[in-house]
Scaffold this motif. Sequence first.
Motif, PDB file in Angstrom:
ATOM      1  N   LEU A   1      36.606  43.089  48.300  1.00 13.58           N
ATOM      2  CA  LEU A   1      35.514  42.961  47.337  1.00 13.58           C
ATOM      3  C   LEU A   1      34.197  43.413  47.964  1.00 13.58           C
ATOM      4  O   LEU A   1      33.669  42.767  48.877  1.00 13.58           O
ATOM      5  N   SER A   2      33.674  44.522  47.474  1.00 15.37           N
ATOM      6  CA  SER A   2      32.360  44.991  47.905  1.00 15.37           C
ATOM      7  C   SER A   2      31.308  44.051  47.328  1.00 15.37           C
ATOM      8  O   SER A   2      31.602  43.223  46.458  1.00 15.37           O
ATOM      9  N   PRO A   3      30.067  44.140  47.791  1.00  8.87           N
ATOM     10  CA  PRO A   3      29.012  43.282  47.218  1.00  8.87           C
ATOM     11  C   PRO A   3      28.933  43.387  45.701  1.00  8.87           C
ATOM     12  O   PRO A   3      28.730  42.379  45.012  1.00  8.87           O
ATOM     13  N   MET A   4      29.100  44.620  45.139  1.00  8.26           N
ATOM     14  CA  MET A   4      29.028  44.766  43.688  1.00  8.26           C
ATOM     15  C   MET A   4      30.223  44.100  43.009  1.00  8.26           C
ATOM     16  O   MET A   4      30.079  43.451  41.965  1.00  8.26           O
ATOM     17  N   ALA A   5      31.409  44.247  43.613  1.00  8.63           N
ATOM     18  CA  ALA A   5      32.594  43.597  43.050  1.00  8.63           C
ATOM     19  C   ALA A   5      32.448  42.086  43.100  1.00  8.63           C
ATOM     20  O   ALA A   5      32.802  41.370  42.144  1.00  8.63           O
ATOM     21  N   ARG A   6      31.901  41.593  44.210  1.00 16.32           N
ATOM     22  CA  ARG A   6      31.703  40.156  44.335  1.00 16.32           C
ATOM     23  C   ARG A   6      30.706  39.649  43.297  1.00 16.32           C
ATOM     24  O   ARG A   6      30.886  38.571  42.722  1.00 16.32           O
ATOM     25  N   ALA A   7      29.686  40.463  43.021  1.00 12.81           N
ATOM     26  CA  ALA A   7      28.678  40.067  42.030  1.00 12.81           C
ATOM     27  C   ALA A   7      29.300  39.966  40.634  1.00 12.81           C
ATOM     28  O   ALA A   7      28.964  39.068  39.850  1.00 12.81           O
ATOM     29  N   ILE A   8      30.213  40.883  40.321  1.00 12.81           N
ATOM     30  CA  ILE A   8      30.893  40.843  39.018  1.00 12.81           C
ATOM     31  C   ILE A   8      31.689  39.547  38.884  1.00 12.81           C
ATOM     32  O   ILE A   8      31.639  38.864  37.854  1.00 12.81           O
ATOM     33  N   LEU A   9      32.409  39.181  39.933  1.00 12.34           N
ATOM     34  CA  LEU A   9      33.206  37.958  39.890  1.00 12.34           C
ATOM     35  C   LEU A   9      32.327  36.711  39.873  1.00 12.34           C
ATOM     36  O   LEU A   9      32.662  35.710  39.221  1.00 12.34           O
ATOM     37  N   GLN A  10      31.214  36.773  40.561  1.00 12.44           N
ATOM     38  CA  GLN A  10      30.313  35.624  40.568  1.00 12.44           C
ATOM     39  C   GLN A  10      29.690  35.393  39.192  1.00 12.44           C
ATOM     40  O   GLN A  10      29.474  34.246  38.784  1.00 12.44           O
TER      41      GLN A  10
END
Length: 395
Positions: free
Chosen positions: A274-283
Amino acid sequence: MAAMTITRTMLRDLPLLPKGGTKYRIFDDRLVGFIAEQRQTTITFYFRYADARGRRHEIKLGRLGDVTVDQARKRAEKLKAEVSLGGDPAADKAKLRAIPSVEQFVAERYLPHVRERLRAVVNVEAYLRKRIIPEIGRKALDEVTPQDVAELRSKLIAEGLANGTINRHLATIRAMFNLALRWELYQGRNPAASPGMLREQHRDKYLSSAETRALVKALDADKDPVAAAVLALLIVTGARRGEALNARWEHVDFERGLLTVPRSKSGRPRHIALSPMARAILQRQFAVRALAPNNPYVFPSRKLPGQPVEGVRGAWARAKKAAKLPEDLRIHDLRHSFASVLANSGTPLNEIGALLGHSQLSTSSRYSHHSPQRLIDTATVASRAWNLVPEPDAA
């Protein structure tokens, strides 16, 4: 029971069985084990022998009328010679009878095996049900020949199927017979060992940076935020659609930056970085979890409690239109675009394969031609090491 030389004349002159008698056996006095059995209306020939363990067996040679006395005797002589050389004809015959048909093997052994290991088993079941079983299903495993496979291949081509689809059928047959041989269900070779795979042209369609930004902007404005979030995650992770749709919160590790897929397409677990952007989507999805507190899925359905979002096709069609992208662009092309931009940025193929969950490096190698300058620079390393690269002209 009597012992005498079994001849055509002797059998012709046999008296009828006494009333109430069921059978009368004559043992040949010239060939041990050769038997003629008289019943009320028939005479049948047998060969009796003992195997290496002393167990007695009888092999039916045929009925008088279907075979002659001489034919039955010659067959008995051949079997006796086989036994003398250590053979066991009855066991060989039982072994042949035990070899299942292709249809039986598929139903009882092969499909249960692949259902435990493959996510894409629905495709395999369709290949078998629609085309493979109707063509070769009635044959025993050891009866299928390379010619049978070649004929099936020709029919698939004539049907107008895509090369890739034909190859998946042939690969299914090859895998099926490999397992049958490994499990020692028959002896011989795999009739689909070299099935004549067809050349496949991979469909190359990739988003440019501008197109990707336009798509992300369109998804941010879409009326279905859950479906849009699924698509956004596919863009920045290269995950498969099913992997995102079936993601559960128990599989998300924010601390390590991983989304675990318990059972990937290969049947094995894999971890999506999970890249920072992917992590942001999940968050963001986690922040709105209160709307469906009892739903274990990261992308929950608004209609069905406890289920994932039904699909993303509507959001995909709207976003493509809003971003002015080609109509034939597929959701799976997001995965190719992710891999392509990594290749163009110089990411090694083994790392691309690890990110996408490829089981073979050859699968990732299709993206190598998308970074030609990187490959040119790499190829120049050898010439530079030999001092063969000309120095640039002095200014």
